[in-house]
Enzyme design. Structure first.
Site, PDB file in Angstrom:
ATOM      1  N   ILE A  39       0.835  -1.202   0.000  1.00 24.66           N
ATOM      2  CA  ILE A  39       0.000   0.000   0.000  1.00 24.66           C
ATOM      3  C   ILE A  39       0.870   1.253   0.000  1.00 24.66           C
ATOM      4  O   ILE A  39       0.612   2.208  -0.730  1.00 24.66           O
ATOM      5  CB  ILE A  39      -0.954  -0.008   1.205  1.00 24.66           C
ATOM      6  N   ILE A  82      -3.375   6.059   8.126  1.00 24.41           N
ATOM      7  CA  ILE A  82      -4.330   5.144   7.495  1.00 24.41           C
ATOM      8  C   ILE A  82      -4.028   3.709   7.912  1.00 24.41           C
ATOM      9  O   ILE A  82      -4.469   2.763   7.254  1.00 24.41           O
ATOM     10  CB  ILE A  82      -4.312   5.267   5.954  1.00 24.41           C
ATOM     11  N   SER A  83      -3.283   3.549   8.998  1.00 22.23           N
ATOM     12  CA  SER A  83      -2.918   2.196   9.444  1.00 22.23           C
ATOM     13  C   SER A  83      -3.870   1.729  10.543  1.00 22.23           C
ATOM     14  O   SER A  83      -4.914   1.144  10.262  1.00 22.23           O
ATOM     15  CB  SER A  83      -1.462   2.162   9.899  1.00 22.23           C
ATOM     16  N   ARG A  84      -3.521   1.992  11.797  1.00 21.65           N
ATOM     17  CA  ARG A  84      -4.369   1.697  12.943  1.00 21.65           C
ATOM     18  C   ARG A  84      -4.217   2.829  13.951  1.00 21.65           C
ATOM     19  O   ARG A  84      -3.139   3.429  14.062  1.00 21.65           O
ATOM     20  CB  ARG A  84      -3.989   0.362  13.602  1.00 21.65           C
ATOM     21  N   ASP A  95      -7.822   8.224   9.286  1.00 26.24           N
ATOM     22  CA  ASP A  95      -8.950   7.357   8.954  1.00 26.24           C
ATOM     23  C   ASP A  95      -9.180   6.337  10.057  1.00 26.24           C
ATOM     24  O   ASP A  95     -10.112   5.536   9.968  1.00 26.24           O
ATOM     25  CB  ASP A  95      -8.661   6.644   7.621  1.00 26.24           C
ATOM     26  N   GLU A 107     -12.772   3.056  17.991  1.00 25.55           N
ATOM     27  CA  GLU A 107     -13.539   3.524  16.840  1.00 25.55           C
ATOM     28  C   GLU A 107     -15.009   3.219  17.070  1.00 25.55           C
ATOM     29  O   GLU A 107     -15.355   2.066  17.280  1.00 25.55           O
ATOM     30  CB  GLU A 107     -13.065   2.843  15.552  1.00 25.55           C
ATOM     31  N   HIS A 136     -12.901   5.180   9.090  1.00 27.27           N
ATOM     32  CA  HIS A 136     -12.251   3.958   8.604  1.00 27.27           C
ATOM     33  C   HIS A 136     -12.766   3.589   7.206  1.00 27.27           C
ATOM     34  O   HIS A 136     -13.227   2.479   6.960  1.00 27.27           O
ATOM     35  CB  HIS A 136     -12.470   2.800   9.583  1.00 27.27           C
TER      36      HIS A 136
END
Length: 345
Positions: free
Chosen positions: A179, A259-261, A285, A290, A309
């Site tokens: 990615i 954009i990972s965790r 994101d 979450e 997400h």
């Protein structure tokens, strides 16, 4: 087994039942709704499996326990715990709908003799697109701009509300896997200078193809970058990878993009850095948890952009995820190598 002994409330024809019973049984959380697999995927899934939901399983546990051969996790549901695994003696494989496996106890699952797979290929382009979308949105203050443009109170567009130039800026990518490399390809089209930090350096021809320079230590990347994008898996090594020290190394004009965790960033330190101007802003994101509690202070800051997400959530990518999951499950049930198998180590 006689037809009248099959415990289904709404029974279709005997022929259809026999056809379904010949297919391997796949357990899913639910169908449709907020947490269920998409109804548009049902025709494809039903070609290969007899689908049962967690509700059906729990209501007919004695009947289904020995029949379930596979589980398809759609956005981390159903929850895989020891109790569930004990109730599924013939479970062979668990297929995950995303790349990250941090929501699973891989060693525990492996201990039950169950194989695991993720869907890394299906999510590449959509996740990279989402990363660039966050970068551009934060840099050009698009959310603020939209709010001004649609506000009933707007009488004129302020000329002093300026964003940051993306063309020619330096992007630091932490985690140049598949990615991360896709992001570099996109950033090259924006004429960005690309730095990257990774466990392993990529091949020289791969670096040259996107114009990326390798940083052996993360500190150099943080100090030079106008935008820092996190594209790593959540592991014990990457937990709170970005903390107070790392944030203070960044430029005060820099933007962090995650954009990972969520847990890759120390959110308490991030909050302080944003409040005190250590960095200019963040676009993410992912958070932990979450969603964030509705009174969380990060939600009150103007220099914070959060999306729910959305990384790989496109119509095309979601279907490709299901296709990849089915391929992995069928391979496992046939005793073959899985294209995207994940191992405990």
């Amino acid at each position: 087994m006689l037809f009248h002994e099959i415990p289904f409330i709404n029974r279709p024809s005997a022929q259809l039942i026999m056809e379904e019973l010949e297919l391997p049984v796949l357990l899913v959380n639910e169908i449709g709704g907020v947490l269920g697999i998409l109804e548009a995927h049902l025709p494809f899934l039903k070609k290969h499996f007899r689908l049962i939901t967690m509700k059906e399983f729990l209501e007919n546990k004695g009947y289904f326990s020995a029949k379930v051969k596979a589980i398809y996790l759609w956005w981390h549901k159903p929850v895989i715990d020891r109790e569930l695994l004990k109730s599924l003696p013939n479970l062979k494989v668990i297929a995950n709908s995303g790349v990250g496996m941090d929501h699973l106890d891989l060693k525990m699952i492996s201990g039950f003799g169950v194989r695991m797979a993720n869907a890394p290929h299906a999510v590449l382009s959509s996740t990279a697109d989402a990363g660039m979308a966050l970068l551009l949105t934060a840099a050009r203050r698009l959310v603020e701009g939209c709010q001004i443009a649609v506000s009933p109170d707007t009488e004129y567009f302020p000329s002093n509300r300026l964003g940051d130039e993306v063309t020619g800026a330096t992007l630091g990518i932490i985690g140049m896997g598949n990615i991360g490399y896709k992001i570099a390809q996109r950033a090259k089209a924006f004429e960005m200078k690309i730095l990257y930090h990774n466990r392993n350096r990529r091949k020289e021809d791969e670096e040259l193809a996107v114009g990326a320079s390798y940083c052996g230590n993360i500190e150099d990347l943080l100090q030079q970058s106008d935008f820092v994008m996190l594209v790593v898996n959540l592991t014990p090594q990457t937990y709170k990878l970005i903390g107070k020290k790392e944030l203070e190394l960044m430029k005060p004009t820099a933007t962090l993009i995650n954009i990972s965790r969520g847990a890759v960033v120390d959110q308490e330190m991030l909050l302080k850095a944003l409040q005190t101007g250590v960095i200019k802003g963040v676009a993410m994101d992912v958070t932990y948890p979450e969603p964030l509690p509705r009174d969380h202070p990060l939600l009150q800051l103007k220099n914070v952009l959060i999306t729910p997400h959305l990384g790989c959530r496109t119509t095309k990518a979601s279907y490709m995820i299901t296709e990849e999951a089915v391929g992995n499950i069928l391979a496992a049930l046939r005793g073959l190598p899985m294209p995207s198998e994940v191992f405990p180590d």
